[in-house]
Design a protein around this motif. Structure first.
Motif, PDB file in Angstrom:
ATOM      1  N   ILE A  57       0.867  -1.179   0.000  1.00 24.71           N
ATOM      2  CA  ILE A  57       0.000   0.000   0.000  1.00 24.71           C
ATOM      3  C   ILE A  57       0.902   1.226   0.000  1.00 24.71           C
ATOM      4  O   ILE A  57       1.852   1.301   0.784  1.00 24.71           O
ATOM      5  CB  ILE A  57      -0.976  -0.008   1.206  1.00 24.71           C
ATOM      6  N   ASP A  58       0.640   2.155  -0.911  1.00 29.09           N
ATOM      7  CA  ASP A  58       1.451   3.368  -0.971  1.00 29.09           C
ATOM      8  C   ASP A  58       0.654   4.549  -0.422  1.00 29.09           C
ATOM      9  O   ASP A  58      -0.428   4.382   0.146  1.00 29.09           O
ATOM     10  CB  ASP A  58       1.983   3.613  -2.386  1.00 29.09           C
ATOM     11  N   SER A  59       1.182   5.748  -0.597  1.00 29.85           N
ATOM     12  CA  SER A  59       0.552   6.944  -0.024  1.00 29.85           C
ATOM     13  C   SER A  59      -0.852   7.181  -0.579  1.00 29.85           C
ATOM     14  O   SER A  59      -1.725   7.667   0.151  1.00 29.85           O
ATOM     15  CB  SER A  59       1.426   8.171  -0.251  1.00 29.85           C
ATOM     16  N   SER A  60      -1.101   6.821  -1.815  1.00 32.55           N
ATOM     17  CA  SER A  60      -2.454   7.001  -2.359  1.00 32.55           C
ATOM     18  C   SER A  60      -3.434   6.057  -1.665  1.00 32.55           C
ATOM     19  O   SER A  60      -4.573   6.424  -1.376  1.00 32.55           O
ATOM     20  CB  SER A  60      -2.479   6.819  -3.879  1.00 32.55           C
ATOM     21  N   GLY A  61      -3.004   4.857  -1.349  1.00 30.89           N
ATOM     22  CA  GLY A  61      -3.841   3.921  -0.608  1.00 30.89           C
ATOM     23  C   GLY A  61      -4.061   4.379   0.823  1.00 30.89           C
ATOM     24  O   GLY A  61      -5.164   4.244   1.372  1.00 30.89           O
ATOM     25  N   LEU A  62      -3.023   4.953   1.434  1.00 31.82           N
ATOM     26  CA  LEU A  62      -3.160   5.485   2.789  1.00 31.82           C
ATOM     27  C   LEU A  62      -4.141   6.651   2.805  1.00 31.82           C
ATOM     28  O   LEU A  62      -4.933   6.798   3.747  1.00 31.82           O
ATOM     29  CB  LEU A  62      -1.799   5.913   3.327  1.00 31.82           C
ATOM     30  N   ARG A  63      -4.102   7.469   1.776  1.00 27.80           N
ATOM     31  CA  ARG A  63      -5.039   8.597   1.652  1.00 27.80           C
ATOM     32  C   ARG A  63      -6.481   8.075   1.594  1.00 27.80           C
ATOM     33  O   ARG A  63      -7.377   8.624   2.242  1.00 27.80           O
ATOM     34  CB  ARG A  63      -4.694   9.428   0.415  1.00 27.80           C
ATOM     35  N   VAL A  64      -6.694   7.000   0.860  1.00 29.94           N
ATOM     36  CA  VAL A  64      -8.033   6.399   0.792  1.00 29.94           C
ATOM     37  C   VAL A  64      -8.436   5.869   2.170  1.00 29.94           C
ATOM     38  O   VAL A  64      -9.589   6.038   2.586  1.00 29.94           O
ATOM     39  CB  VAL A  64      -8.094   5.282  -0.269  1.00 29.94           C
ATOM     40  N   LEU A  65      -7.513   5.251   2.888  1.00 27.43           N
ATOM     41  CA  LEU A  65      -7.814   4.772   4.238  1.00 27.43           C
ATOM     42  C   LEU A  65      -8.251   5.918   5.149  1.00 27.43           C
ATOM     43  O   LEU A  65      -9.203   5.784   5.922  1.00 27.43           O
ATOM     44  CB  LEU A  65      -6.597   4.081   4.854  1.00 27.43           C
ATOM     45  N   ILE A  66      -7.556   7.040   5.066  1.00 32.88           N
ATOM     46  CA  ILE A  66      -7.912   8.204   5.889  1.00 32.88           C
ATOM     47  C   ILE A  66      -9.304   8.704   5.524  1.00 32.88           C
ATOM     48  O   ILE A  66     -10.133   8.969   6.399  1.00 32.88           O
ATOM     49  CB  ILE A  66      -6.853   9.319   5.742  1.00 32.88           C
ATOM     50  N   ARG A  67      -9.584   8.810   4.231  1.00 34.49           N
ATOM     51  CA  ARG A  67     -10.918   9.245   3.787  1.00 34.49           C
ATOM     52  C   ARG A  67     -11.994   8.266   4.246  1.00 34.49           C
ATOM     53  O   ARG A  67     -13.061   8.669   4.709  1.00 34.49           O
ATOM     54  CB  ARG A  67     -10.968   9.358   2.258  1.00 34.49           C
TER      55      ARG A  67
END
Length: 117
Positions: A57-67
């Motif tokens: 999981i990269d930063s774009s996936g982490l961003r989705v997790l936060i959202r």
């Protein structure tokens, strides 16, 4: 090319999204749609992200997790992570996401945990 498959299974105590593959820029939209859809169908419920077969999981996936975490709060639902492999778990720890989104060793533990949304 990295890919991601997402399988959904409804249990008595929540909806499990089994993530298989990698979450990055190429797959983040699919992950976002699945997470949002699951949380929309489970208001006041529980959505478990089964990461058993998630390799990266990269930063774009982490961003989705936060959202997704924020959306879960709005829905009064509980979003949890289960069975994250060491590489994914390390990423969650480094970014402190494991302090915001509950992380469990197994899907069964995640489904049995008290609802604290």
């Amino acid at each position: 090319m990295p890919d991601l498959t997402i399988a959904s299974t409804l249990h008595e105590s929540g909806l499990v999204l089994a993530l298989d593959g990698e979450i990055d820029m190429a797959t983040e939209a699919r992950f976002q749609d699945a997470a949002t859809g699951a949380l929309t169908t489970q208001p006041f419920g529980r959505v478990v992200l089964d990461c058993t077969d998630l390799r990266f999981i990269d930063s774009s996936g982490l961003r989705v997790l936060i959202r997704a975490h924020k959306f879960a709060k709005e829905q009064r639902a509980l979003l949890v992570i289960a069975a994250a492999p060491p590489r994914v778990l390390q990423t969650l720890r480094i970014t402190s996401l494991d302090t915001r989104i509950p992380v469990f060793d197994s899907v069964s533990q995640a489904l049995a945990a008290p609802q604290t949304a």
